[in-house]
Enzyme design. Sequence first.
Site, PDB file in Angstrom:
ATOM      1  N   HIS A 155      -7.412  -5.829  -0.735  1.00  0.00           N
ATOM      2  CA  HIS A 155      -6.282  -4.985  -0.365  1.00  0.00           C
ATOM      3  C   HIS A 155      -5.556  -5.480   0.881  1.00  0.00           C
ATOM      4  O   HIS A 155      -4.332  -5.351   0.973  1.00  0.00           O
ATOM      5  CB  HIS A 155      -6.771  -3.547  -0.152  1.00  0.00           C
ATOM      6  CG  HIS A 155      -5.665  -2.553   0.006  1.00  0.00           C
ATOM      7  ND1 HIS A 155      -4.801  -2.234  -1.011  1.00  0.00           N
ATOM      8  CD2 HIS A 155      -5.271  -1.807   1.079  1.00  0.00           C
ATOM      9  CE1 HIS A 155      -3.924  -1.335  -0.588  1.00  0.00           C
ATOM     10  NE2 HIS A 155      -4.188  -1.055   0.670  1.00  0.00           N
ATOM     11  N   GLU A 194      -9.294  -5.835  -5.776  1.00  0.00           N
ATOM     12  CA  GLU A 194      -8.980  -4.405  -5.768  1.00  0.00           C
ATOM     13  C   GLU A 194      -9.332  -3.746  -7.103  1.00  0.00           C
ATOM     14  O   GLU A 194      -9.196  -2.530  -7.250  1.00  0.00           O
ATOM     15  CB  GLU A 194      -7.500  -4.181  -5.476  1.00  0.00           C
ATOM     16  CG  GLU A 194      -7.059  -4.642  -4.100  1.00  0.00           C
ATOM     17  CD  GLU A 194      -5.614  -4.305  -3.805  1.00  0.00           C
ATOM     18  OE1 GLU A 194      -5.359  -3.170  -3.359  1.00  0.00           O
ATOM     19  OE2 GLU A 194      -4.740  -5.169  -4.020  1.00  0.00           O
ATOM     20  N   SER A 246       0.842  -1.187   0.000  1.00  0.00           N
ATOM     21  CA  SER A 246       0.000   0.000   0.000  1.00  0.00           C
ATOM     22  C   SER A 246       0.891   1.255   0.000  1.00  0.00           C
ATOM     23  O   SER A 246       1.689   1.438  -0.914  1.00  0.00           O
ATOM     24  CB  SER A 246      -0.958  -0.037   1.198  1.00  0.00           C
ATOM     25  OG  SER A 246      -1.977   0.920   1.055  1.00  0.00           O
TER      26      SER A 246
END
Length: 278
Positions: free
Chosen positions: A260, A222, A160
């Site tokens: 995610h 995602e 991330s």
Amino acid sequence: MKPMMRQDGTEPEVKLPGTAYYHMCAEQTKRDYEIKVWVPESAPPASGYPVIYLLDANAVFGTMVEAMRVQSLRPEKTGVVPAVIVGVGYTAREPFPPDRHYDFMMPVPKEELPRRPDGATWPEHGGAEAFTLFIEEQLKPDIERRYAIDRSRQSVVGHSLGGLFVLQLLLERPGTYRNYIAGSPSLHWNSAWIARQQETFASRMQDNRTEIHVLLAAGELEGSHPSGVIERSRAFTQWLNHSDASGVRADFICFEDEGHISVLPVLISRALRFASRD
């Protein structure tokens, strides 16, 4: 670097076998970090152990250590060789403390920041250069004094915002690591800066004398996220492989039926194998 203690004066509740815990304070910013180091039980090779620097250690250090302990027992079967794991985290209890925004992000103009879903302001950001200096000038030299490390086989893993940090490192300091592994990288956070760095990346690669391996990955679920993480990651991978920069090889993986956060364990497992490749 001194032995790590919790704020109440106690050691961590769970201590993984073969793991040392420390506190380190960044000389430039005076920010405190919790450093966790796992060392293989086997003797180091003549050249030293490979080393993996893992961001967001609060969330995934245990995951990586257990995956390494199991898979490195039979490297001829798993493709995973024993390596030192250096987790860089925080003294906070939560898996993703807000301090990571400051450490993982370059300065971004306010008007270029994405809108937060709840409408609130984002935590302070813009300290990525200082965080990089902490790792390069304080953490790495300390690790290399304490353990037998093969500096030619260094990897960095982030997810991330941590994945964004990994790619920022790649663009700015392409010879710092041999393997750059970025899971679900937040490329939408700093797209203008990244585009500028891409324009001059080939010139920075001219001084690099070793082959660089890059892995980008995301979860299939995602695909509906407005950040466009899958499309951006795939496009970044294609750009690396078709750029004028020589000596860099990039792969992209989209993990089926993962989101995610759920992508983290499978990403960590694949990262170990990727970092083990010669």
